[in-house]
Every structure is written in structure tokens, then in C-alpha cells.
Design a protein around this motif. Structure first.
Motif, PDB file in Angstrom:
ATOM      1  N   CYS A   1       0.830  -1.197   0.000  1.00 30.67           N
ATOM      2  CA  CYS A   1       0.000   0.000   0.000  1.00 30.67           C
ATOM      3  C   CYS A   1       0.873   1.259   0.000  1.00 30.67           C
ATOM      4  O   CYS A   1       0.603   2.221  -0.724  1.00 30.67           O
ATOM      5  N   ASN A   2       1.928   1.231   0.814  1.00 30.07           N
ATOM      6  CA  ASN A   2       2.810   2.396   0.850  1.00 30.07           C
ATOM      7  C   ASN A   2       3.497   2.609  -0.489  1.00 30.07           C
ATOM      8  O   ASN A   2       3.676   3.732  -0.948  1.00 30.07           O
ATOM      9  N   GLN A   3       3.905   1.475  -1.097  1.00 28.92           N
ATOM     10  CA  GLN A   3       4.545   1.572  -2.405  1.00 28.92           C
ATOM     11  C   GLN A   3       3.597   2.225  -3.408  1.00 28.92           C
ATOM     12  O   GLN A   3       3.975   3.127  -4.145  1.00 28.92           O
ATOM     13  N   LEU A   4       2.343   1.783  -3.405  1.00 27.21           N
ATOM     14  CA  LEU A   4       1.362   2.358  -4.334  1.00 27.21           C
ATOM     15  C   LEU A   4       1.158   3.829  -4.013  1.00 27.21           C
ATOM     16  O   LEU A   4       1.000   4.654  -4.912  1.00 27.21           O
ATOM     17  N   GLY A   5       1.181   4.143  -2.706  1.00 26.63           N
ATOM     18  CA  GLY A   5       1.050   5.539  -2.298  1.00 26.63           C
ATOM     19  C   GLY A   5       2.131   6.404  -2.931  1.00 26.63           C
ATOM     20  O   GLY A   5       1.861   7.510  -3.400  1.00 26.63           O
ATOM     21  N   GLN A   6       3.334   5.867  -2.966  1.00 29.84           N
ATOM     22  CA  GLN A   6       4.422   6.616  -3.625  1.00 29.84           C
ATOM     23  C   GLN A   6       4.106   6.846  -5.101  1.00 29.84           C
ATOM     24  O   GLN A   6       4.312   7.912  -5.652  1.00 29.84           O
ATOM     25  N   PHE A   7       3.604   5.773  -5.725  1.00 29.28           N
ATOM     26  CA  PHE A   7       3.314   5.884  -7.157  1.00 29.28           C
ATOM     27  C   PHE A   7       2.194   6.885  -7.445  1.00 29.28           C
ATOM     28  O   PHE A   7       2.147   7.464  -8.524  1.00 29.28           O
ATOM     29  N   LEU A   8       1.301   7.047  -6.479  1.00 31.06           N
ATOM     30  CA  LEU A   8       0.189   7.977  -6.698  1.00 31.06           C
ATOM     31  C   LEU A   8       0.695   9.375  -7.024  1.00 31.06           C
ATOM     32  O   LEU A   8       0.017  10.166  -7.661  1.00 31.06           O
ATOM     33  N   GLN A   9       1.911   9.670  -6.544  1.00 26.24           N
ATOM     34  CA  GLN A   9       2.441  11.013  -6.764  1.00 26.24           C
ATOM     35  C   GLN A   9       3.564  11.010  -7.794  1.00 26.24           C
ATOM     36  O   GLN A   9       4.297  11.975  -7.928  1.00 26.24           O
ATOM     37  N   HIS A  10       3.730   9.895  -8.472  1.00 30.65           N
ATOM     38  CA  HIS A  10       4.845   9.764  -9.413  1.00 30.65           C
ATOM     39  C   HIS A  10       4.619  10.668 -10.615  1.00 30.65           C
ATOM     40  O   HIS A  10       3.487  10.948 -10.989  1.00 30.65           O
ATOM     41  N   ARG A  11       5.711  11.065 -11.249  1.00 32.53           N
ATOM     42  CA  ARG A  11       5.495  11.948 -12.397  1.00 32.53           C
ATOM     43  C   ARG A  11       5.051  11.177 -13.637  1.00 32.53           C
ATOM     44  O   ARG A  11       4.519  11.742 -14.590  1.00 32.53           O
ATOM     45  N   GLU A  12       5.278   9.873 -13.657  1.00 31.92           N
ATOM     46  CA  GLU A  12       4.818   9.063 -14.792  1.00 31.92           C
ATOM     47  C   GLU A  12       3.309   8.822 -14.692  1.00 31.92           C
ATOM     48  O   GLU A  12       2.830   8.206 -13.742  1.00 31.92           O
ATOM     49  N   THR A  13       2.577   9.269 -15.700  1.00 29.03           N
ATOM     50  CA  THR A  13       1.126   9.069 -15.660  1.00 29.03           C
ATOM     51  C   THR A  13       0.756   7.598 -15.599  1.00 29.03           C
ATOM     52  O   THR A  13      -0.176   7.203 -14.904  1.00 29.03           O
ATOM     53  N   ASN A  14       1.509   6.784 -16.337  1.00 26.34           N
ATOM     54  CA  ASN A  14       1.194   5.346 -16.349  1.00 26.34           C
ATOM     55  C   ASN A  14       1.199   4.760 -14.949  1.00 26.34           C
ATOM     56  O   ASN A  14       0.364   3.938 -14.604  1.00 26.34           O
ATOM     57  N   LEU A  15       2.191   5.183 -14.155  1.00 28.57           N
ATOM     58  CA  LEU A  15       2.306   4.626 -12.806  1.00 28.57           C
ATOM     59  C   LEU A  15       1.180   5.127 -11.918  1.00 28.57           C
ATOM     60  O   LEU A  15       0.633   4.370 -11.114  1.00 28.57           O
ATOM     61  N   ARG A  16       0.811   6.375 -12.083  1.00 31.84           N
ATOM     62  CA  ARG A  16      -0.310   6.885 -11.285  1.00 31.84           C
ATOM     63  C   ARG A  16      -1.581   6.109 -11.623  1.00 31.84           C
ATOM     64  O   ARG A  16      -2.339   5.719 -10.758  1.00 31.84           O
ATOM     65  N   TYR A  17      -1.745   5.865 -12.901  1.00 30.86           N
ATOM     66  CA  TYR A  17      -2.921   5.118 -13.344  1.00 30.86           C
ATOM     67  C   TYR A  17      -2.954   3.726 -12.715  1.00 30.86           C
ATOM     68  O   TYR A  17      -3.944   3.296 -12.133  1.00 30.86           O
ATOM     69  N   LEU A  18      -1.842   3.030 -12.833  1.00 38.48           N
ATOM     70  CA  LEU A  18      -1.805   1.656 -12.323  1.00 38.48           C
ATOM     71  C   LEU A  18      -1.920   1.621 -10.804  1.00 38.48           C
ATOM     72  O   LEU A  18      -2.532   0.710 -10.237  1.00 38.48           O
ATOM     73  N   ALA A  19      -1.328   2.628 -10.142  1.00 40.03           N
ATOM     74  CA  ALA A  19      -1.400   2.660  -8.680  1.00 40.03           C
ATOM     75  C   ALA A  19      -2.849   2.827  -8.227  1.00 40.03           C
ATOM     76  O   ALA A  19      -3.305   2.155  -7.304  1.00 40.03           O
ATOM     77  N   LEU A  20      -3.575   3.706  -8.901  1.00 38.26           N
ATOM     78  CA  LEU A  20      -4.986   3.900  -8.541  1.00 38.26           C
ATOM     79  C   LEU A  20      -5.762   2.598  -8.747  1.00 38.26           C
ATOM     80  O   LEU A  20      -6.596   2.206  -7.934  1.00 38.26           O
ATOM     81  N   GLU A  21      -5.429   1.937  -9.858  1.00 35.84           N
ATOM     82  CA  GLU A  21      -6.139   0.704 -10.183  1.00 35.84           C
ATOM     83  C   GLU A  21      -5.869  -0.379  -9.135  1.00 35.84           C
ATOM     84  O   GLU A  21      -6.785  -1.032  -8.640  1.00 35.84           O
ATOM     85  N   SER A  22      -4.599  -0.553  -8.780  1.00 33.58           N
ATOM     86  CA  SER A  22      -4.258  -1.597  -7.804  1.00 33.58           C
ATOM     87  C   SER A  22      -4.824  -1.261  -6.431  1.00 33.58           C
ATOM     88  O   SER A  22      -5.275  -2.142  -5.699  1.00 33.58           O
ATOM     89  N   MET A  23      -4.788   0.009  -6.091  1.00 28.41           N
ATOM     90  CA  MET A  23      -5.243   0.392  -4.764  1.00 28.41           C
ATOM     91  C   MET A  23      -6.719   0.099  -4.581  1.00 28.41           C
ATOM     92  O   MET A  23      -7.187  -0.168  -3.474  1.00 28.41           O
ATOM     93  N   CYS A  24      -7.432   0.144  -5.674  1.00 30.68           N
ATOM     94  CA  CYS A  24      -8.849  -0.169  -5.638  1.00 30.68           C
ATOM     95  C   CYS A  24      -9.073  -1.571  -5.075  1.00 30.68           C
ATOM     96  O   CYS A  24      -9.980  -1.783  -4.273  1.00 30.68           O
ATOM     97  N   THR A  25      -8.270  -2.521  -5.505  1.00 27.69           N
ATOM     98  CA  THR A  25      -8.435  -3.881  -4.988  1.00 27.69           C
ATOM     99  C   THR A  25      -7.918  -3.965  -3.556  1.00 27.69           C
ATOM    100  O   THR A  25      -8.449  -4.704  -2.739  1.00 27.69           O
ATOM    101  N   LEU A  26      -6.877  -3.194  -3.275  1.00 23.31           N
ATOM    102  CA  LEU A  26      -6.305  -3.195  -1.929  1.00 23.31           C
ATOM    103  C   LEU A  26      -7.311  -2.663  -0.908  1.00 23.31           C
ATOM    104  O   LEU A  26      -7.307  -3.055   0.258  1.00 23.31           O
ATOM    105  N   ALA A  27      -8.167  -1.763  -1.365  1.00 24.78           N
ATOM    106  CA  ALA A  27      -9.102  -1.126  -0.438  1.00 24.78           C
ATOM    107  C   ALA A  27     -10.067  -2.124   0.172  1.00 24.78           C
ATOM    108  O   ALA A  27     -10.631  -1.892   1.230  1.00 24.78           O
ATOM    109  N   SER A  28     -10.246  -3.262  -0.486  1.00 25.61           N
ATOM    110  CA  SER A  28     -11.217  -4.199   0.066  1.00 25.61           C
ATOM    111  C   SER A  28     -10.571  -5.226   0.995  1.00 25.61           C
ATOM    112  O   SER A  28     -11.246  -6.110   1.492  1.00 25.61           O
ATOM    113  N   SER A  29      -9.267  -5.087   1.233  1.00 24.52           N
ATOM    114  CA  SER A  29      -8.643  -5.987   2.197  1.00 24.52           C
ATOM    115  C   SER A  29      -8.719  -5.367   3.586  1.00 24.52           C
ATOM    116  O   SER A  29      -8.450  -4.185   3.764  1.00 24.52           O
TER     117      SER A  29
END
Lengths: 958, 180
Positions: free
Chosen positions: A331-359
Motif C-alpha cells: 500500500c505504501n509503495q502504491l502511495g508513492q506511485f500515486l504522486q509519481h510523475r509518470e502518468t502510467n504509474l499513477r494510473y496503475l497505482a490507482l487501479e491496484s489500490m482499488c483492490t487493496l481497499a477491500s482488504s
């Protein structure tokens, strides 16, 4: 240097391409192409001795023309000829043409399959690869039939070249996806797992793809792959990057293979073996650690590859959902990506975090990123990313942050892309309802939704708000006040008028004490919107007016004037005109008491799962919606989450049926006497009042019900004696007594049926006031629609009249509708009730299938609840032909040669209903040896209720 | 107008053209700094599918993939494909792809097969391409002469046509491949 030898092409082709490129206009290009097509056609037709080179050249030209977007309808034969050439280049272009322009001509397919067969058997790896590529690219059923059994042996043979193994693995994978039933499992499956140990990483990658797909289908057969995959992954992850030389991509060791292995592991729960488990955990930790190391290269390829592995590792961690430390790190790793300058990573981080939210382990951690996500919603320039942010906000929402999230979504809605507005509306509506503690907030939110994005507020949403207001007394006054205020706006959305009309019609009295919202003010406000609205809304408003007459006697005269005006009474729309006429009449004739009863406040709706949720799921597809129905975030704090999550998956009964009960069974005939039976009995006949879609005759019944003086007919015993005789046949006599004979002729197609009912008067005296109606129990009403045409009220002595019933099967059902008949014979009223032989099996469509298909499906329907079996004594002599006729009459296809025992009967069919189709397999085994002749009947369908019902029906037939 | 190299689903032919047009329309109007993934529309098979693309000068390479593939992995795969093209054609340019669409297909087939990732190691891919070239040469014989003429034609034409010329709506398309 492996450079393509640019010079070795075909001259004619190059010239042709240059010509095309030099064309100044589209017309010139088409002209040039047509010229070329004519030329090629004549060459193919004329010169029989066309050499391989020319054929290759022309086929290549055709290919180019096709790729430009033109249709090619010839040349297939020449391409097929090239397949059998000895020259590699000719064979290659032949295969390319076939792969791009597949043709379903069966003669050609035979030739193609023949050529492929030769090449597969050639032991020339290059030719074998061409053939395997072609099978994989085309992937047709014919090819699967021809080669699916051959490819596994190529794959696991010891002497097969690596490159051929790779192709064979993927070819098998492709066939497994397109025609899984044709790919035989067997001894090779065990050996395929061991390809994970292969030296050649390309082979391992291809094999991992194959195993992943196979493991998803039959996890138990491939369990051994877990330990091999972990071992392999561990070796890659811990290797110094130079170990894997060729498979190291921008300093990352075998990224694709790592990703594939991590995907494979996601087919299984965490390994049970402790050593294996800790080894896997170590791998995952190493991958997470590497993410924190400084990059070995500044190239984007390096970070892409590294992150591809990282995201997959996080997916696996989320999938296992068992290691709190790893989850929080992920989760922390994805949090870092949320602020990454690469749009692709922000996109994927949001997507993965969505599944993480249900744990449950990481839900709280995910919530800490709320500000970042809200910020993403506001600042991201890319709609794909914003969409992900909306999804994540929806997934992380719980009672603690619902107000904030709903407010942010509402404010985003004002500027949101049109493409995602409807979805946001649904999400806001769901969250607002789910997390409402204070229902005034809920009402405000929905009204805001309508104000901001009225066009995107679907019926489900506004139906739902009305449902909730009606069910919650504490919010009714507030709702009335709020809609009243909202309606003050000079331009308000039609959906607001609907909600306003309905709520004021029900609860306007709660605010009528205030002179600013006195009855007359309320009425004038609503009526000021009337002329701007569409017909359904006007119809709803008219219903609100009649409710006003009951609520506020003081405005009765005003409203009657409105109803009496030409624009209402002579409205060109039948529905509006009818409502005006009926309501006016009702208001004049009925006493206050009757009015009060008829126009009583709506009863509370039965509590049920929101239909909005079902709609959202449908919209997003089942896989893409993070499940917010977790026990943890259940509104009520209760743990009935299994019930909650199940409900929307089933077809939740539409709210429309509740609020606007259009499916309410309507007595068929127009006879007033008949009517009363159906509707008077129900507690709230006037739930129909707001029926927008009612047919005129249905509307008429409304008044008839109220004023009819006839008592409801005494209950009559329902005649069922001939019911079961109609299971396997459609025509015959269903009822007969001294007076009346009733015959049926029925026909069914898919989920629709039509029954002609013939009423024969056996006496010499006329039947008077003859009328019929079809009644169903409450459950059946939702499953089966029966619509009866009217029938002549007089039947002369010795005469026969006919009535047509139209039937629609909405979902599977067990009960049968009852046909009620009433007439006067010699001064006495006759009542007859007959169970109509409308059974589930009538909606069968027979399905022919091969023995292999049959057993494949039979196996797939192996769950205990899907099978129903019955052993019973034979009631009739065993006669094969009669049995066959009965099974065919039952509606299924009789499959010969499927059952190894020829004495058994096997059938297959599909039950068609409006909601679903249910495939059914049946098997009937007569036991002629035993003293008492017995049968065993087995039914397998995907739905337990269907299996049971069909078994019950059929077992009575032998 | 740029070329779009893409894999399309197994669809009717007119459908393929429509998919290509639609995809091109979607992809070409996107800025460079937005993400490289596009949610699938109904045309390409619904929300389980994504378009993943990379933009090189005048060329777009678009893959349509289902959820069984890693997005970043596919981005890298496109890079491998392009680097391989570059190696095989020695500084690949758009014209190479147009004049040698057959070769482009052959190279792609070494990377992707039936819509599934076959090989990711560039050296393996170029080795396979090399084997093909050698076989082609050994079969040369008759076709060698016209082949030399082709290169003359092409070299003659090249200077007249600026490299990244606007060539109208030409799309290069790879065999009908299903999503991976």
C-alpha cells in the motif's frame, strides 16, 4: 547482422506500392487498385503455368491491397497452393495470407489442414513453426478438431526444438481458449508442468502462459506448478542480472517471465507448505526492496520493466490477502506511485489500490491517501486516470469519509467527462444511501444529483429516492419541504418534477401548514411545470393532482377545473386523456371515505437491495467493480454481507415493478364482474395510481374495481387432472364437464408462447356473460407474463369460441397459472378454474451435440445442487418408441449414440427465459431387468430450481 | 496522418477497418504526457480489454490486450518489437514498414503468436529472423535479379519522397490476432 535483406523483395510489388503512394487522390488510388486486381485475376485465371515466384508476388499484392482496407474475394486458392511449395518464402507468404484472410470455405479448410498436417510432420522446425503459427492465428474450430490432439505430443516430446516447443505451447493455449472442449487433457499435463524447469527461458515463458490458463480451469491438476514456479521466481529474483544474459531487459532479470510466474501463482491460495511459503514471501520482499533501490538506468524501459514486476507482485500480495506486513508495504509503495510523475504509474497505482481497499488489513492505510486521490480527480489531465480515481474513491468510502467523498464526487460531476457521468451518478447515489446516517443528507444529495446532472440520473435512481422517502417516516416532511424549495427554481430538470410530483402528492400535507407552501401554492407550483414536461411526467402529475384532491379538499374545485379543461379531457394522448377522465369522474362520484381509501398514502416498499447497485455492476461488468458490500463496511454494521453481495447478482426484481406495477396481472376481459376478483382483494389497489405505462384497458379497471358492486366469486377448486398429460404434448382437451369443453392448442418459440383456448358449449342453451381471466400467484407473476385477449361474452348453444393467450417466460418458474372461467347458464353463475399447462419445459429449444460435448458439459454441471435424480417405478409399459416420443415432446433433442448403453436415453436443450438461458442435460435409464420396472432419471442444469422442476415434470410421464 | 500498426481481434473484415479507424481516432488525439492505456470501448470487446500504445515519431504501435496481461509488460513488448524492427531494417523508417509489410509480419510473428506473447528476448527473435533470411537467400536464384532492381527502384524513389510524408489513410495491419 540479422538485417532484413531489403533487396530480396519482389520488384512488381515494390513498383505497385510506389504507384499507390504516388496517387494524388483517393479516386486515383482506387483506379490503380482495380487495375491491379483485374490484372491479378486474369493471371490467376489464364496462365495455368504460373510459377511459384509469380504466385507469391500476386498473393503479396492482394495482401497489401487488403491491408489498405479493400475487400479481397479471390486468391485464396493460390495462397493455399503456396502452402505446399518446397520453397520457404513461398510457403511463408501462403501462410501469411491464410492467417490474415481466413476463409470459411470448407473445401479450402480441408486443403489448408492437409498442408498444415504435412508441415507439422515434416520435422523441419521452421516449417513446423509456420504451421503452428497458422493454427494459433486462425484458431478455428475445424483446426482445433484436426490438431488439438497432436500438438500436446509435439510439446512434450524430448527431441522437439525449443522454438517449436514455444510455438506448440502457445498454440495449445490458443486452442484452449477458443475450443477448450476439444483439447484433450491427459498424461501430457503432468509433463507440461515440468517445462517450468526448462533451461530455455522462452520455453518457460510460453509454458507458464499455458499452465496459467489450464490452472484456472482445473486448479487441482496443476497444483505441482506452485513449487516449481516459486523456485523459478526465486532464482530469477535473486540472480545477479548478468546470469540471465539474453533475458535481461534493461538491467531487469527476465521481467516477462517474472510477471507470468506471479500471475500463475495468483491462480492459487498462499502455499500451505511453510518452507515454500516463506520462500515466496522472501521473493516478494526482495521485489519490494528493489523498488526502493536507486535505478540502474535512467531509461524509461528500465523503470517500466521493474515496475511491471512490482505491480504483479503487489497483485499477488493482494490476492493472497494474508500477510499484513506485505499488504501495508504494498500500500505504501502504491502511495508513492500515486504522486509519481509518470502518468502510467499513477494510473496503475490507482487501479491496484482499488483492490487493496477491500482488504481488511490495508483498508485503513488506503484511506490515508484520500487527499491525494481527490487531488487526482481535480488535476489529472487524462480521463482514464480520473476514472480510476473515481473508482478508488468509491472503493475506499466508508462511514467515516462518506460525506467528504460524496461531496467531492458531486463537485467533480459538474465538470466530469460526459462519458463517465452516468457512472458517477450511480456511485454517488449508492454511497449516499449506503452511508446515510441522516436521511436528510441523502435526500439533499440525490436532489443535488438531479440538479447537477439530471440527464444522467436514470430511473432507478429517482425511483430509489422515492422508495426510501416512503419507507422512512422521519424524512418525509423534510423531503416535501426540500422538493418544494427545489421546484421554485425557474428551470428545473424533469426528473426533479417527477420526484417533486410524487413526493408532494404523498406528503404535501406535511408542509401545507405553512402559508408559503399552502395546498394551492403547491398545486400551482407543480402545475406551472406541467406544460414543459413529457407525457409520462404529465401522467405522473395528474396522479399527484388526484392525490391532492384527497389530501386537500379545499383545492378540489381548482383541480377539477384543470382536469375538466379541453387540454386534458381531449388530450390527443390516450393515456393522459384517460387519466383526466377517470380522475375527474372519481373525484366527482366517490365519497370522502372512498377517496381516502383509494388514494391512501403508499404503503412501505418491501426492504430490498438497491437496484442501482445491480445497474452499476451491469454497467461496469462483474470484475471491475470493487465490492463495497463487505461486511466491514456494511451500513448497518451487521455481518450479513453474504446476503448483501449475493442479492444484486441475482436479477433483483426491478423497482419499477414495485413503484409502477405494470406487471400486475390484469384480468383479461373487460367484464366488470371479473375485475373485482383480481384487484379488490389486494390491500392497496391504488398502487396502480401512478402506473405510467398502463394500457388503457388496465386504467379502466382502476375505476371498475372501486365501483363494482359484484361480490368476488367464491373460491373454486382448481382442476388439475389433465395438467400432467400436457407435459409432453401441446394440444388436447384440458377440461370437460356436462356444460363446457375446453380444448387447447399451443405453440412455443424460445421464451414466448401462444395458447389458443377453445371453449365449446355442449348444451343447447346460450352461455351469458362469459368471461375468463388468468391468475398467477405472487411469485409466478414475476416469472411469467400471461396476456389474454378478450373473449366473446356470449356462446351460443353447441358453438365454440376461441381465445388467444400470449405468454412470456421471464425467468424459470414452478407454479402454473390458473384460468378462471365464469358464465351464466340458465340463471346460475358457473365458476370453473383450470390449471393451465404452461410448464417450464415448454420453453425448451432442443440442442444437438456430439458425445464429447455432451460429456464435457455433463462434467461441468457436476455440482451437487445442479443435479437432481429420481428413481421411480414405471407406470406404463416400457416402449422405446413411446419413450423417445415423450422425451422429444418434452422439448429436448434426443441424442443418439451418446450414452454407451444403447438402452439409455440422453437429451439436451436450453430453457429460454427473458432473463437467462439455462442449459439442461438429461439422462433416463430404464431398468428392464428388475422385477419391478424402474427408471432412473437424472437432470443436470446450471440452476437447481430448474433441475428440480424439470425432473418433477418428466418423472411423471413414464 | 500517422500509421497505426495494431493487432485486431478476430472480427469481420469491415469491422476490422472500423476498429482501426476508431482506435486511430482515439489514440492520435491524446497528448504525450497522458497515460498509455485506454479503456476498451464496446468496439474492441468491452471493459476487459485495454488499448496499450506507444508513439514513435510518426508511428503509433497499438496493442489490444485483455486483463490477463501486465500493462507495463506490454509497453515493454512494444519496445522490444520496435527495437527488433530497428535492428532488422537498420534504422527502420515508416517506408520500410510499408514496402516490407510481409517482413514486418514475419518479425511480429516471432514476438506475438495467435495473440499471445511468444518471445521477449531480442537476440532470440533476431536469430529466427536471420534463419529466415538465410533460407530466403539460398532460395534466391531467379528472384535475386528482380530483387536488385527493387532496391534500385526504392532508392530512386526515396529522395523524392520526404521521409515522414503524409501518405493519407494508409494503415498497416497485422494478421487477425485475438487479444493475448
Amino acid at each position: 547482422m540479422p538485417a532484413v535483406s531489403k533487396g530480396d523483395g519482389m520488384r512488381g510489388l515494390a513498383v505497385f506500392i510506389s504507384d499507390i503512394r504516388n496517387c494524388k487522390s483517393k479516386e486515383a488510388e482506387i483506379k490503380r487498385i482495380n487495375k491491379e486486381l483485374a490484372n491479378i485475376r486474369s493471371k490467376f485465371k489464364g496462365d495455368k503455368a504460373l510459377d511459384g515466384y509469380s504466385k507469391k508476388k500476386y498473393v503479396c499484392k492482394l495482401l497489401f491491397i487488403f491491408l489498405l482496407g479493400h475487400d479481397i474475394d479471390f486468391g485464396h486458392m493460390e495462397a493455399v497452393n503456396l502452402l505446399s511449395s518446397n520453397k520457404y518464402t513461398e510457403k511463408q507468404i501462403g501462410y501469411l495470407f491464410i492467417s490474415v484472410l481466413v476463409n470459411s470455405n470448407s473445401d479450402l479448410i480441408r486443403l489448408i489442414n492437409n498442408a498444415i498436417k504435412n508441415d507439422l510432420g515434416s520435422r523441419n522446425p521452421t516449417f513446423m513453426n509456420l504451421a503452428l503459427h497458422c493454427i494459433a492465428n486462425v484458431g478455428s474450430r475445424e483446426m482445433a478438431e484436426a490438431f488439438a490432439s497432436e500438438i500436446p505430443s509435439i510439446l512434450v516430446a524430448g527431441d522437439t526444438m525449443d522454438s517449436v516447443k514455444q510455438s506448440a505451447a502457445l498454440c495449445l493455449l490458443r486452442l484452449n481458449r477458443t475450443s477448450a472442449d476439444l483439447v484433450p487433457m491427459g498424461e501430457w499435463t503432468a509433463r507440461v508442468v515440468h517445462l517450468l524447469n526448462d533451461q530455455h527461458l522462452g520455453v518457460v515463458t510460453a509454458a507458464t502462459s499455458l499452465i496459467t490458463t489450464l490452472a484456472q480451469k482445473s486448479p487441482d491438476d496443476f497444483k505441482t506448478s506452485i513449487s516449481l514456479a516459486v523456485a523459478r521466481l526465486s532464482r530469477i529474483v535473486t540472480s545477479a542480472s548478468i546470469d540471465l544474459q539474453d533475458y535481461t531487459y534493461y538491467f531487469v532479470a527476465a521481467p516477462w517471465l517474472s510477471v507470468k510466474l506471479l500471475r500463475l501463482l495468483q491462480c492459487y491460495p498462499p502455499p500451505e507448505d511453510a518452507a515454500l511459503r516463506s520462500r515466496l514471501t522472501e521473493c516478494l520482499e526482495t521485489i519490494l526492496n528493489k523498488a526502493q533501490e536507486p535505478p540502474k538506468s535512467k531509461k524509461v524501459q528500465h523503470s517500466n520493466a521493474k515496475n511491471a514486476v512490482l505491480f504483479e507482485a503487489i497483485s499477488l500480495i493482494i490476492h493472497h490477502d494474508s500477510e499484513p506486513t506485505l499488504l501495508v508495504r504494498a500500500c505504501n509503495q502504491l502511495g508513492q506511485f500515486l504522486q509519481h510523475r509518470e502518468t502510467n504509474l499513477r494510473y496503475l497505482a490507482l487501479e491496484s489500490m482499488c483492490t487493496l481497499a477491500s482488504s481488511e488489513f490495508s483498508h485503513e492505510t488506503v484511506k490515508t491517501h484520500i487527499e491525494t486521490v481527490i487531488n487526482a480527480l481535480k488535476t489529472e489531465r487524462d480521463v482514464s486516470v480520473r476514472q480510476r480515481a473515481v473508482d478508488l474513491l468509491y472503493a475506499m468510502c466508508d462511514r467515516s469519509n462518506a460525506k467528504q467523498i460524496v461531496a467531492e464526487m458531486l463537485s467533480y460531476l459538474e465538470t466530469a467527462d460526459y462519458s463517465i457521468r452516468e457512472e458517477i451518478v450511480l456511485k454517488v447515489a449508492i454511497l449516499a444511501e449506503k452511508y446515510a446516517v441522516d436521511y436528510t443528507w441523502y435526500v439533499d444529495t440525490i436532489l443535488n444529483l438531479i440538479r447537477i446532472a439530471g440527464d444522467y440520473v436514470s430511473e432507478e435512481v429517482w425511483y430509489r429516492v422515492i422508495q426510501i422517502v416512503i419507507n422512512r417516516e422521519d424524512v418525509q416532511g423534510y423531503a416535501a419541504k426540500t422538493v418544494f424549495e427545489a421546484l421554485q427554481a425557474p428551470a428545473c430538470h424533469e426528473n426533479l418534477v417527477k420526484v417533486g410530483g410524487y413526493i408532494l402528492g404523498e406528503f404535501g400535507n406535511l408542509i401545507a401548514g405553512d402559508s408559503r407552501s399552502s395546498p394551492l401554492v403547491q398545486f400551482n407550483l407543480l402545475h406551472s411545470k406541467f406544460h414543459l414536461c413529457s407525457v409520462p411526467t404529465r401522467a405522473l402529475l395528474l396522479s399527484a393532482y388526484i392525490k391532492f384532491i384527497n389530501l386537500f379538499p379545499e383545492v378540489k374545485a381548482t383541480i377539477q377545473d384543470v382536469l375538466r379543461s379541453d387540454s386534458q379531457l381531449r388530450n390527443s394522448d390516450v393515456e393522459l386523456q384517460q387519466r383526466a377522465v377517470e380522475y375527474l369522474r372519481l373525484s366527482c362520484i366517490a365519497s370522502t371515505d372512498i377517496l381516502a381509501t383509494v388514494l391512501e398514502e403508499m404503503p412501505p416498499f418491501p426492504e430490498r437491495e438497491s437496484s442501482i447497485l445491480a445497474k452499476l455492476k451491469k454497467k461496469k461488468g462483474p470484475g471491475n467493480l470493487p465490492d463495497i458490500d463487505d461486511a466491514r463496511r456494511n451500513v448497518n454494521g451487521s455481518t450479513e454481507h453474504s446476503e448483501n453481495t449475493e442479492a444484486p447478482k441475482k436479477s433483483s426484481p426491478s423497482l419499477v415493478a414495485d413503484l409502477l406495477p405494470t406487471n400486475r396481472p390484469r384480468p383479461a376481459s373487460s367484464s366488470p364482474i371479473m375485475r373485482s376478483a383480481g384487484t379488490m382483494g389486494t390491500t392497496h389497489p391504488f398502487t396502480d395510481l401512478l402506473n405510467l405505462n398502463a394500457t388503457p384497458s388496465a386504467g379502466a379497471s382502476l375505476l371498475v374495481d372501486v365501483f363494482s358492486e359484484s361480490p368476488a366469486p367464491a373460491s373454486v377448486d382448481v382442476c388439475e387432472e389433465n395438467f400432467l398429460r400436457f407435459v409432453c404434448k401441446n394440444n388436447g382437451v384440458i377440461f370437460e364437464n356436462q356444460l363446457l369443453q375446453i380444448g387447447l392448442k399451443s405453440e412455443y418459440r424460445q421464451n414466448l408462447g401462444r395458447i389458443y383456448v377453445f371453449y365449446g358449449n355442449k348444451t343447447s342453451t346460450q352461455f351469458l356473460s362469459f368471461s375468463t381471466s388468468v391468475a398467477s400467484c405472487d411469485m409466478l407473476k414475476t416469472q411469467l407474463n400471461v396476456h389474454a385477449k378478450t373473449v366473446d361474452p356470449l356462446i351460443d348453444g353447441g358453438a365454440q369460441v376461441q381465445q388467444m393467450l400470449n405468454i412470456e417466460c421471464v425467468s424459470d418458474f414452478t407454479d402454473a397459472p390458473v384460468l378462471n372461467i365464469q358464465f351464466r347458464y340458465g340463471g346460475t353463475l358457473q365458476n370453473i378454474a383450470v390449471k393451465l399447462p404452461v410448464m417450464l419445459n415448454k420453453f425448451f429449444q432442443p440442442t444437438e451435440m456430439t458425445s464429447q460435448d455432451f460429456f464435457q458439459r455433463w462434467k461441468q454441471l457436476g455440482a451437487p445442487e445442479q443435479e437432481v435424480q429420481k428413481i421411480f417405478k414405471a407406470k406404463h409399459p416400457m416402449d422405446t418408441d413411446v419413450t423417445k416420443a415423450k422425451i422429444l415432446g418434452f422439448g429436448v433433442a434426443l441424442l443418439d449414440g451418446v450414452d454407451p448403453n444403447p438402452a439409455n436415453f440422453v437429451g439436451a436443450g436450453v430453457i429460454h427465459s427473458k432473463c437467462t438461458q439455462v442449459g439442461c442435460l438429461l439422462r433416463l435409464e430404464p431398468n428392464t431387468q428388475a422385477q419391478v420396472k424402474m427408471y432412473r432419471l437424472t437432470l443436470r442444469t446450471s440452476k437447481d430450481t430448474v433441475s428440480q422442476r424439470l425432473c418433477d415434470l418428466l418423472s411423471e410421464q413414464f | 496522418v500517422q500509421n497505426t500498426v495494431q493487432h485486431v481481434l478476430l472480427q469481420a473484415e469491415d469491422m476490422q477497418q472500423q476498429i482501426i479507424r476508431e482506435t486511430f481516432h482515439l489514440v492520435s488525439k491524446r497528448d504525450d504526457n497522458v497515460c498509455n492505456f485506454l479503456e476498451g470501448g464496446s468496439l474492441i470487446g468491452g471493459s476487459d480489454y485495454k488499448l496499450i500504445y506507444r508513439h514513435y515519431a510518426t508511428l503509433y504501435f497499438v496493442f489490444c490486450v485483455d486483463s490477463s496481461e501486465s500493462e507495463l509488460g506490454i509497453l515493454d513488448l512494444i519496445q522490444v518489437f520496435v527495437e527488433t524492427l530497428d535492428k532488422c531494417f537498420e534504422n527502420v523508417c515508416e517506408l520500410d514498414l510499408i514496402f516490407h509489410m510481409d517482413k514486418v509480419h514475419y518479425i511480429l510473428q516471432e514476438v506475438v503468436m495467435g495473440g499471445m506473447v511468444l518471445e521477449t528476448n531480442m537476440n532470440e527473435i533476431t536469430t529466427q529472423v536471420d534463419v529466415q533470411n538465410r533460407m530466403e537467400k539460398s532460395e534466391g536464384g531467379l528472384s535475386a535479379a528482380p530483387a536488385r532492381a527493387v532496391s534500385a527502384v526504392k532508392n530512386m524513389n526515396l529522395p523524392e519522397i520526404p521521409r515522414n510524408i503524409n501518405i493519407g489513410d494508409i494503415n498497416i495491419k497485422v494478421p487477425s490476432l485475438s487479444p493475448f
